[in-house]
Design a protein around this motif. Structure first.
Motif, PDB file in Angstrom:
ATOM      1  N   HIS A 228       0.829  -1.216   0.000  1.00 24.10           N
ATOM      2  CA  HIS A 228       0.000   0.000   0.000  1.00 24.10           C
ATOM      3  C   HIS A 228       0.864   1.267   0.000  1.00 24.10           C
ATOM      4  CE1 HIS A 228      -4.019  -1.710   0.280  1.00 24.10           C
ATOM      5  NE2 HIS A 228      -3.501  -2.646   1.045  1.00 24.10           N
TER       6      HIS A 228
ATOM      7  N   ASP B   5      -7.396  -2.202  -1.685  1.00 25.14           N
ATOM      8  CA  ASP B   5      -8.315  -3.173  -1.074  1.00 25.14           C
ATOM      9  C   ASP B   5      -9.719  -2.797  -1.514  1.00 25.14           C
ATOM     10  OD1 ASP B   5      -6.216  -4.380   0.309  1.00 25.14           O
ATOM     11  OD2 ASP B   5      -6.452  -3.051   2.025  1.00 25.14           O
TER      12      ASP B   5
ATOM     13  N   GLU C 275      -6.030 -12.915   0.218  1.00 22.51           N
ATOM     14  CA  GLU C 275      -6.801 -11.666   0.312  1.00 22.51           C
ATOM     15  C   GLU C 275      -7.490 -11.426  -1.024  1.00 22.51           C
ATOM     16  OE1 GLU C 275      -4.391  -8.396   1.662  1.00 22.51           O
ATOM     17  OE2 GLU C 275      -4.015  -9.330   3.604  1.00 22.51           O
TER      18      GLU C 275
ATOM     19  N   TRP D 268      -9.537  -9.293  -1.655  1.00 17.57           N
ATOM     20  CA  TRP D 268      -9.837  -7.865  -1.832  1.00 17.57           C
ATOM     21  C   TRP D 268      -8.617  -7.051  -2.281  1.00 17.57           C
ATOM     22  CZ3 TRP D 268     -10.172 -10.615   2.776  1.00 17.57           C
ATOM     23  CH2 TRP D 268      -9.090 -10.471   3.644  1.00 17.57           C
ATOM     24  N   HIS D 269      -7.433  -7.640  -2.195  1.00 18.16           N
ATOM     25  CA  HIS D 269      -6.217  -6.843  -2.431  1.00 18.16           C
ATOM     26  C   HIS D 269      -5.722  -7.030  -3.870  1.00 18.16           C
ATOM     27  CE1 HIS D 269      -2.341  -4.989  -0.851  1.00 18.16           C
ATOM     28  NE2 HIS D 269      -2.085  -5.326  -2.117  1.00 18.16           N
TER      29      HIS D 269
HETATM   30 ZN   LIG Z   1      -4.340  -4.595   1.135  1.00 16.44          ZN
END
Ligand SMILES: [Zn+2]
Length: 227
Positions: free
Chosen positions: A103, A110, A157, A159-160
């Motif tokens: 990030h 995300d 993940e 979402w990432h």
């Molecule tokens: Zn993330």
């Protein structure tokens, strides 16, 4: 759908609202990441991550529950049974160390939700996830964390997402200048530790594990376009 695209092109307010709604987090600097790390390390605030199999066994706690700083059995495990390095490993299941997070790069996002349950078959974000998994590649996006790595603890993940053309170049740059980045990361961790250590002298070592093990967390990330 085309109407949404038209509006997206022409209506800046609509565009901003839509992006805010979709994006749970995007750019985050190392200082902001350090607050997350510190909060979990000193075991305060909201429940976080999951009790790993290792910690569950060592502390005789149920595995997979959320770590809860308000529970005395969790506090005892965290402070009296786990080593500082083991605490870092628990945090690393769901949070990057400051300096290591993608990030920081401005290439990673995300999307939709940070709860894995929302992305499984039949859950409310599964359609969005399946669409991205199929079509993200056409716009250069790839799911960075697909789980199942032996050598680092990041979980899957869904979402990432990374914008690979830039993220892959940045990662290559770090790899090509590894000694330089190792020195910079260590200097950064020194400075966080001395700041936090002045308040908590007994908890001076916040980054022992990651200092020795940052490379897989930085490099062993899915950059291919196949999942
Ligand atoms: Zn993330």
């Amino acid at each position: 759908m085309p109407r949404i695209f038209d509006r997206f092109q022409t209506d800046t307010r609509f565009r901003r609202n839509l992006i805010d709604w979709i994006t749970r987090s995007d750019y985050r600097d190392a200082r902001e990441q350090s607050y997350i790390w510190h909060r979990k390390f000193v075991f305060r605030g909201n429940p976080f991550n999951r009790v790993s199999a290792h910690a569950a066994k060592k502390c005789e706690l149920p595995e997979g529950r959320t770590w809860n700083p308000a529970m005395s059995s969790h506090r005892t495990c965290w402070f009296e049974t786990l080593s500082t390095e083991e605490r870092e490993v628990e945090i690393l299941g769901a949070s990057a160390a400051p300096g290591i997070s993608r990030h920081h790069w401005g290439t990673d996002f995300d999307l939709f939700s940070l709860n894995p349950r929302n992305f499984v078959d039949g859950a409310r974000m599964n359609d969005e996830y399946q669409w991205l998994a199929k079509h993200g590649v056409h716009w250069g996006y790839s799911q960075a964390y697909i789980g199942g790595h032996q050598d680092h603890g990041y979980m899957e993940e869904r979402w990432h997402w990374s914008y690979v053309p830039i993220a892959a170049a940045l990662q290559e740059h770090v790899r090509a200048n590894e000694a330089h980045f190792a020195a910079a990361l260590n200097a950064q961790w020194d400075s966080f530790e001395s700041r936090w250590g002045s308040k908590h002298p007994e908890d001076r070592r916040f980054f022992n594990f990651i200092r020795e093990n940052w490379r897989p967390f930085m490099f062993h990330v899915n950059q291919g376009f196949s999942k």
